[in-house]
Design a protein around this motif. Structure first.
Motif, PDB file in Angstrom:
ATOM      1  N   GLU A  73       0.854  -1.183   0.000  1.00 34.04           N
ATOM      2  CA  GLU A  73       0.000   0.000   0.000  1.00 34.04           C
ATOM      3  C   GLU A  73       0.887   1.229   0.000  1.00 34.04           C
ATOM      4  O   GLU A  73       1.913   1.259   0.689  1.00 34.04           O
ATOM      5  N   ASP A  74       0.514   2.238  -0.773  1.00 28.15           N
ATOM      6  CA  ASP A  74       1.305   3.467  -0.757  1.00 28.15           C
ATOM      7  C   ASP A  74       0.710   4.455   0.246  1.00 28.15           C
ATOM      8  O   ASP A  74      -0.348   4.203   0.834  1.00 28.15           O
ATOM      9  N   ASP A  75       1.397   5.575   0.448  1.00 21.11           N
ATOM     10  CA  ASP A  75       0.959   6.540   1.451  1.00 21.11           C
ATOM     11  C   ASP A  75      -0.287   7.325   1.038  1.00 21.11           C
ATOM     12  O   ASP A  75      -0.828   8.095   1.826  1.00 21.11           O
ATOM     13  N   LEU A  76      -0.777   7.094  -0.173  1.00 20.31           N
ATOM     14  CA  LEU A  76      -2.047   7.700  -0.600  1.00 20.31           C
ATOM     15  C   LEU A  76      -3.220   6.751  -0.387  1.00 20.31           C
ATOM     16  O   LEU A  76      -4.358   7.075  -0.697  1.00 20.31           O
ATOM     17  N   GLY A  77      -2.935   5.534   0.115  1.00 17.33           N
ATOM     18  CA  GLY A  77      -3.984   4.558   0.381  1.00 17.33           C
ATOM     19  C   GLY A  77      -4.274   3.604  -0.757  1.00 17.33           C
ATOM     20  O   GLY A  77      -5.176   2.779  -0.654  1.00 17.33           O
ATOM     21  N   THR A  78      -3.511   3.677  -1.851  1.00 17.68           N
ATOM     22  CA  THR A  78      -3.706   2.748  -2.972  1.00 17.68           C
ATOM     23  C   THR A  78      -3.116   1.396  -2.594  1.00 17.68           C
ATOM     24  O   THR A  78      -1.954   1.308  -2.204  1.00 17.68           O
ATOM     25  N   ARG A  99       7.357   8.570  -2.356  1.00 18.08           N
ATOM     26  CA  ARG A  99       6.226   7.939  -1.666  1.00 18.08           C
ATOM     27  C   ARG A  99       6.734   6.877  -0.706  1.00 18.08           C
ATOM     28  O   ARG A  99       7.755   6.245  -0.930  1.00 18.08           O
TER      29      ARG A  99
END
Length: 156
Positions: free
Chosen positions: A74-79, A109
């Motif tokens: 998961e990335d820090d944007l929630g994807t 990220r």
């Protein structure tokens, strides 16, 4: 046979017929542990997670592979990027998980890895940093280190 040939035979015979004794150490073997190797890069097609177990000291061959784990990044944007085990069914890719849908990491990220294997949850996070290009490499020979050492023995 001349005397000189006999001397060679006597000197070389021990090397040819020398004994070899196998030494087995009495090691306390630890229970197998899960080993996770993961990579997210800013290059397409380079993302993967490899999950194995540790092996005993005297074991030979490949380390045992874990093929039934749940893996996601998961990335820090929630994807969320789910990973699947060996999607191309290559026999030499057991234990390797690839993204279900291809993605490319973004510099700056933070990525969070979650793996559920053997009833345990493993988590890690890391920030994808820019790689600084190498523009040149130089070396210098130290004349003092180039000379033969004064002390006899193994030098590395």
């Amino acid at each position: 046979m001349t005397m000189r040939n006999w001397i060679y035979v006597v000197l070389l015979a021990p090397a040819v017929w020398s004994c070899e004794k196998t030494v087995l150490l009495d090691l306390k073997q630890a229970p197998p542990k899960v080993v996770i190797e993961a990579q997210v890069t800013d290059r397409p097609g380079r993302q993967f997670v490899k999950i194995t177990r540790t092996a005993g000291f005297y074991d030979s061959g490949e380390t045992p592979r874990i093929t039934d784990a749940l893996v996601e990044v998961e990335d820090d944007l929630g994807t969320v990027f789910p990973f699947v085990h060996n999607p191309n069914d290559h026999p030499d890719s057991a234990g390797i998980y690839l993204p279900a849908a291809p993605f490319t990491g973004v510099i700056g990220r933070t990525y969070y890895l979650t793996v559920v294997a053997d009833g345990q949850t493993f988590e890690a996070q890391d920030k994808l940093l820019n790689v600084i290009p190498i523009d040149s490499i130089k070396y210098r020979v130290n004349p003092e280190e180039a000379k033969d050492p004064k002390d006899k023995g193994k030098i590395y």
